[in-house]
Structures are given as C-alpha cells and as structure tokens.
Design a protein around this motif. Structure first.
Motif, PDB file in Angstrom:
ATOM      1  N   MET A 237     -31.146 -10.320  27.366  1.00 17.43           N
ATOM      2  CA  MET A 237     -30.453 -10.279  26.262  1.00 17.43           C
ATOM      3  C   MET A 237     -30.830  -8.852  25.548  1.00 17.43           C
ATOM      4  O   MET A 237     -31.902  -8.453  25.733  1.00 17.43           O
ATOM      5  N   LEU A 238     -30.027  -8.461  24.596  1.00 20.07           N
ATOM      6  CA  LEU A 238     -30.317  -7.179  23.962  1.00 20.07           C
ATOM      7  C   LEU A 238     -31.329  -7.387  22.858  1.00 20.07           C
ATOM      8  O   LEU A 238     -31.124  -8.344  22.004  1.00 20.07           O
ATOM      9  N   LEU A 239     -32.478  -6.695  23.164  1.00 15.30           N
ATOM     10  CA  LEU A 239     -33.500  -6.472  21.942  1.00 15.30           C
ATOM     11  C   LEU A 239     -33.633  -5.106  21.663  1.00 15.30           C
ATOM     12  O   LEU A 239     -33.273  -3.969  22.092  1.00 15.30           O
ATOM     13  N   ARG A 240     -34.097  -4.936  20.120  1.00 12.57           N
ATOM     14  CA  ARG A 240     -34.457  -3.634  19.806  1.00 12.57           C
ATOM     15  C   ARG A 240     -35.811  -3.609  19.297  1.00 12.57           C
ATOM     16  O   ARG A 240     -36.505  -4.601  19.142  1.00 12.57           O
TER      17      ARG A 240
ATOM     18  N   SER B  51     -43.780  -8.709   5.761  1.00 12.44           N
ATOM     19  CA  SER B  51     -42.702  -8.742   4.634  1.00 12.44           C
ATOM     20  C   SER B  51     -41.569  -7.561   4.864  1.00 12.44           C
ATOM     21  O   SER B  51     -41.904  -6.432   5.223  1.00 12.44           O
ATOM     22  N   GLY B  52     -40.138  -7.919   4.614  1.00 13.97           N
ATOM     23  CA  GLY B  52     -39.237  -6.892   4.624  1.00 13.97           C
ATOM     24  C   GLY B  52     -38.702  -6.838   6.248  1.00 13.97           C
ATOM     25  O   GLY B  52     -38.031  -5.830   6.409  1.00 13.97           O
ATOM     26  N   SER B  53     -39.311  -7.232   7.048  1.00 17.92           N
ATOM     27  CA  SER B  53     -38.826  -7.195   8.496  1.00 17.92           C
ATOM     28  C   SER B  53     -37.529  -7.106   8.863  1.00 17.92           C
ATOM     29  O   SER B  53     -36.851  -8.008   8.196  1.00 17.92           O
ATOM     30  N   GLN B  54     -37.085  -6.123   9.502  1.00 14.18           N
ATOM     31  CA  GLN B  54     -35.293  -6.225   9.832  1.00 14.18           C
ATOM     32  C   GLN B  54     -35.190  -7.054  11.212  1.00 14.18           C
ATOM     33  O   GLN B  54     -34.056  -7.357  11.378  1.00 14.18           O
ATOM     34  N   GLY B  55     -36.318  -6.956  11.835  1.00 17.60           N
ATOM     35  CA  GLY B  55     -36.193  -7.726  13.232  1.00 17.60           C
ATOM     36  C   GLY B  55     -36.231  -9.211  13.267  1.00 17.60           C
ATOM     37  O   GLY B  55     -36.698  -9.699  12.462  1.00 17.60           O
ATOM     38  N   THR B  56     -36.093  -9.867  14.482  1.00 17.09           N
ATOM     39  CA  THR B  56     -36.114 -11.303  14.786  1.00 17.09           C
ATOM     40  C   THR B  56     -36.962 -11.168  15.912  1.00 17.09           C
ATOM     41  O   THR B  56     -36.383 -10.474  17.014  1.00 17.09           O
TER      42      THR B  56
ATOM     43  N   ASP C 183     -32.343 -17.406  18.509  1.00 20.55           N
ATOM     44  CA  ASP C 183     -30.913 -16.932  18.967  1.00 20.55           C
ATOM     45  C   ASP C 183     -30.329 -16.404  17.756  1.00 20.55           C
ATOM     46  O   ASP C 183     -30.199 -17.093  16.874  1.00 20.55           O
ATOM     47  N   THR C 184     -29.865 -15.165  18.219  1.00 20.05           N
ATOM     48  CA  THR C 184     -29.052 -14.433  17.067  1.00 20.05           C
ATOM     49  C   THR C 184     -28.568 -13.290  17.515  1.00 20.05           C
ATOM     50  O   THR C 184     -28.834 -12.719  18.546  1.00 20.05           O
ATOM     51  N   GLU C 185     -27.296 -13.076  16.910  1.00 27.85           N
ATOM     52  CA  GLU C 185     -26.686 -11.750  17.066  1.00 27.85           C
ATOM     53  C   GLU C 185     -27.202 -10.577  16.870  1.00 27.85           C
ATOM     54  O   GLU C 185     -27.775 -10.415  15.826  1.00 27.85           O
TER      55      GLU C 185
ATOM     56  N   MET D 289     -24.048   2.827  17.421  1.00 26.74           N
ATOM     57  CA  MET D 289     -24.365   1.408  17.373  1.00 26.74           C
ATOM     58  C   MET D 289     -23.884   0.605  18.701  1.00 26.74           C
ATOM     59  O   MET D 289     -23.166   1.492  19.455  1.00 26.74           O
ATOM     60  N   ARG D 290     -24.308  -0.393  19.010  1.00 24.29           N
ATOM     61  CA  ARG D 290     -24.592  -0.802  20.478  1.00 24.29           C
ATOM     62  C   ARG D 290     -24.782  -2.509  20.579  1.00 24.29           C
ATOM     63  O   ARG D 290     -25.651  -2.900  19.982  1.00 24.29           O
ATOM     64  N   ASP D 291     -23.951  -2.969  21.065  1.00 22.44           N
ATOM     65  CA  ASP D 291     -24.120  -4.593  21.294  1.00 22.44           C
ATOM     66  C   ASP D 291     -24.009  -4.741  22.692  1.00 22.44           C
ATOM     67  O   ASP D 291     -24.005  -3.517  23.695  1.00 22.44           O
ATOM     68  N   GLU D 292     -23.778  -5.797  23.177  1.00 22.22           N
ATOM     69  CA  GLU D 292     -24.058  -5.932  24.897  1.00 22.22           C
ATOM     70  C   GLU D 292     -22.572  -5.584  25.793  1.00 22.22           C
ATOM     71  O   GLU D 292     -22.667  -5.483  26.833  1.00 22.22           O
TER      72      GLU D 292
END
Length: 514
Positions: free
Chosen positions: A382-385, A403-408, A413-415, A434-437
C-alpha cells in the motif's frame, strides 16, 4: 498507553504473547535514516547492490514497497519524518532553515514517555532552532548526540557510535536511538576501484600529490609573503575542488578563483590568495578534492556505497543480538529521499519529483511476537508517505501521540495521497506533485506545465498522459496551483485560474548535476 486504555474499555483483546501478560519491558526503538537511498537500490534485481543485512531485517519484519518522501531536500525530509507534517506545514522547505521551537517532534514525545534518547549523526544537521530559541532544532528531545568529528562521518563510524550506546543498556529504561547516515551521497567514493591523483602546486612549485577517487580533506600550512600567490590543483582526470579556504590566526584571507568553478569539474583549478599586509603570515589552506567519475562509474560507486551502508547497519543489528536486545527493539530503516542516476540525463535529487527521487525503502521490524506483523505484511504494497512513519512507530510502540500530525499509522485503513515538492534555491523553479496508487501529476509553477503518468502501465514515468487523462484527476490541478501560488509573484497562477498549460509534453532535462 493506547492499548491499556482500549483494554480498560473492553475494546481490545490481548494475545497470550503480549508483554502486558509476560511483564516484558517497554520496547526500544532504533530508527535509521539514510540519505539518498533509492528504493530499488536494495532490491534483489540483477545488478542491484548486495544488501543481505537489510534483507534479513525485512525477513524478520516487512519491507513496505510503496513508501515516498515529500521532498528531495534532506533537511525538509527529516523535518517531515520527525514531525509528521508535510514541508508546507512544518515550515521547513529547504536546507539551512530554522525549525519552529513549538513544532512537536518524535524524540520529544518519546522522551516525555520515559525513553532515553540518543542520536548519532553523520553530519552537523543544519536544522536548528531560531537564534532566539535555546532548543537545538531537529535534535530537540535527544538527551545525547554523537556529532561527527569532521565534516561527514562514513556510515560505519556513525554506526559504531550507536553500537557503543546500545552496548550494555539494561531493561530498566526503554531507549530511542536515531542513526543518520549520509552515504550514499555525491561525491561517491571509489572504495579502491580507482585511484585518480591530483597535483597541488604553490606558486608553480609542486607541494603534494593526493588521491582523489575518495574524498580528500586536504590541509596544508604555508607562509605567505606579502602580495598575491597562486595555488593550483591539476589532474589527468576531471576533478572538483570544494570549500577552499585560507585562514591565518582564525581570520579568513582573501581568495579569488582564477580558473575552474566550484560547481563544475575541470582538469585544473587555480586559486589566488592575497596577503595584503607588509609582513609574511602563516596560513592554513583547506579544501575538499574529489575526482569527477563517469556515469558508469557513478552507478558502480553508488552500488558500493549502498553495500557499505548495509554492512554498517548489519554491525549495529549484530550488537542488538549479542546484547540480547534485538527481540525487544523495533527497528525502522528508511531514507530521506532517492537519487537520479542518469535518468532523464540527471544525476542527483533536488530538481525533480520523479519516483527515482521520491520512492524510498521502508523496512520495519517490530518487537518479537508483535501481533501487528501479520497485518503489516498484508499491507506491504500500500502507498505510504513519510508523514505516516512517526504515527506508525508510536502505534507499534503503543505509546504517545504527535499533536497536529498529518500522517496516519500504516495499521489504519485510509486513503492516502502523496504531496511532494521542491523549490528554489535547491531547484530552478517550484515544482509540486500529487500521487496515488494509479496516477502521478506534477506541476511546474514557472513553466505552468503539467505532467501526468499512469503508473500502472508506465512505472518509469516516460509518457505524459495529461492531455488525455488529466480530467481523471481534475481536483489535483487546482490543488497543485494552490500549493505553488505566491501572491507576491505576478507570474504565479491563482488556484481559481483555468489556464491552459503552455506545454503538456514530458519535461526532458539535459543537465547533469550533483
């Protein structure tokens, strides 16, 4: 901690192997970040580097195959990793910037959770706090820091310092060790596969002959009579002379470049020095000297540097095993960004946003018996950043929150959509991607040019399909313009503008830069 809260609420069950039942100590964390390490550099494909230690680590954990950096700039990439914020949110977008003293960082969070924190770094990181703040920038939260003894430590010496920290640690306090490796990075070392020489002359007289196929940190003392003097560096092969300086009693003596350029290779470099006093002065001259290898040599040397990094990591992992800390240590290996090795005529990282620059390894070895490992292996493609790395680490350690994290966390499971950028002074113009799968779209703000690639059929990003398929990611076009918009720049395109791109052809670079 999060798991204990879930247990108290009856929302989670604990496997028999969980440390809560065994009374095991809290897990340690070893985070290794390598500069300029491409994802395919540690693959097992034909011609790739031999990296048995990284592969063994992946066998005990998982190698995530689609992890991406947000920027090809080292300091900005490190800030994204440690803060879980993209560059436009962390405020760090290029090298040499100060870092907000209020920005939450991973080391601070783990220190607040009782971790002993340590960093061994290969170069003096330029990410510091503003002058008005006492905190040490990116290294905020680390109780102990092993700085390099000279400009840049090779990987094995950085790992040795980390091994000394790990050696003898007991189980009374969990620890977090950050290991920063600058190999592989230009200029690439030859590791005894070549032996180019440079002749160094002072006022026409030969002073010294030095080997330059590995970086030569050259120093020499001279007595300068009043007036102007010349020092020359000459080789049968092309060479670089960088960071030339002349100091007398701590003061810098005036110098000027008569022949050659600091950013371009040549067979001879000549520097003039001017003693403007009426008395002789003793000066210390210094420079970094390196040969200029061919593209084929660069690729071979890159492979050798990756293998050097793997051996250094292997020695550190072996120390964990010998000291019986391996099973209880979460090990994470990634890179600041990748590097172009001749693709599109380019060598280096900072100018472009293609996958050879953005796609990086991510090897995660959780503690022994971690129930999350099976799920991680199912999600390995899966795509990770980079902004997802710190939340993933905290989830695996079952502690803390940024605090304030933009990542998951990768356990969720998230897009995910990658946003990446580069800008001046590291790049000639601001570029955002920008890039998705399925697709990647790149916008060049200066050229007002889009590129779009269908990654399922064009993994090398060679065919620009923007004119035919750009409408499939229409919201991205507005978002990319928004990310590059500068109201103080009359050439900048506002997000609401519906301009027609000047040129939808792929951008072909003819430059070759380090």
């Amino acid at each position: 901690m999060r798991l204990r809260l879930l247990l108290a609420l009856g929302l989670a069950s604990v496997p028999a192997s969980c440390s809560l039942w065994r009374g095991d100590p809290d897990p340690n964390l070893l985070l290794i970040v390598v500069d300029s390490l491409r994802f395919d550099a540690i693959s097992q494909s034909l011609g790739a580097a031999s990296t048995p230690n990284l592969h063994a680590l992946a066998d005990d954990g998982v190698s995530m195959t689609c992890c991406f950096s947000h920027t090809p700039v080292n300091d900005a990439a490190l800030a994204a990793l440690f803060s879980s914020r993209m560059p436009n949110r962390s405020g760090v977008v290029h090298d040499g910037q100060s870092i907000d003293p209020d920005l939450p960082l991973l080391a601070e969070e783990l220190e607040s959770e009782g971790y002993l924190t340590f960093a061994s770094i290969s170069r003096d990181l330029t990410l510091r706090a503003p002058d008005s703040a006492p905190a040490p920038g990116l290294l905020r939260g680390f109780r102990r820091v092993q700085f390099p003894e000279y400009e840049q430590w090779p990987a094995y010496e950085v790992a040795t310092a980390a091994r000394e920290f790990v050696h003898g640690r007991d189980a009374t306090q969990p620890w977090f060790a950050f290991v920063h490796l600058s190999d592989p990075q230009e200029p690439y070392e030859a590791y005894e596969t070549a032996d180019a020489k440079a002749l160094i002359s002072f006022d026409g007289s030969l002073v010294e002959t030095v080997s330059i196929s590995n970086t030569s940190h050259w120093h020499h003392q001279f007595d300068l009579a009043p007036g102007k003097h010349r020092i020359s560096f000459k080789s049968d092969t092309h060479l670089y002379v960088r960071d030339f300086a002349c100091h007398s009693e701590g003061e810098r003596v005036a110098t000027s470049l008569l022949q050659g350029a600091p950013t371009e290779s040549s067979k001879i470099v000549v520097v003039s020095m001017d003693n403007q006093t009426t008395e002789p002065i003793r000066c210390l001259l210094s420079a970094r000297i390196h040969d200029a290898p061919s593209l084929a040599q660069i690729r071979e040397r890159y492979r050798l540097e990756v293998e050097h990094v793997d051996r250094a990591i292997g020695a550190l992992i072996e120390e964990l095993k010998v000291s019986k800390q391996y099973d209880n240590t979460c090990v994470v290996v990634t890179a600041t960004h990748g590097a172009a090795l001749g693709e599109r005529g380019h060598i280096g990282a900072r100018e472009h946003l293609y996958d050879e620059v953005l796609r990086v390894p991510l090897v995660v070895k959780p503690v022994h018996g971690a129930p999350e490992l099976a799920l991680m292996r199912k999600k390995r493609h899966m795509l990770l950043r980079h902004i997802d790395v710190a939340p993933s680490i905290l989830a695996l350690l079952d502690t803390g929150h940024l605090s304030g994290s933009q990542g998951t966390s990768l356990l969720e499971d998230t897009e995910r959509v990658l946003i990446a950028e580069t800008r001046p002074p590291e790049a000639p113009s601001k570029r955002v991607a920008m890039r998705d799968e399925r697709y990647k779209m790149i916008f060049d703000a200066s050229e007002r040019r889009y590129e779009m690639f269908d990654l399922r059929v064009d993994t090398l990003e060679l065919e620009n399909v923007f004119m035919l398929q750009g409408h499939l990611r229409m919201p991205w076009q507005s978002r990319l313009r928004q990310l590059t918009y500068d109201p103080n720049d009359p050439e900048s395109v506002a997000p609401s503008a519906g301009e027609t791109p000047r040129d939808a052809r792929p951008v072909q670079s003819s430059s070759v830069r380090g």
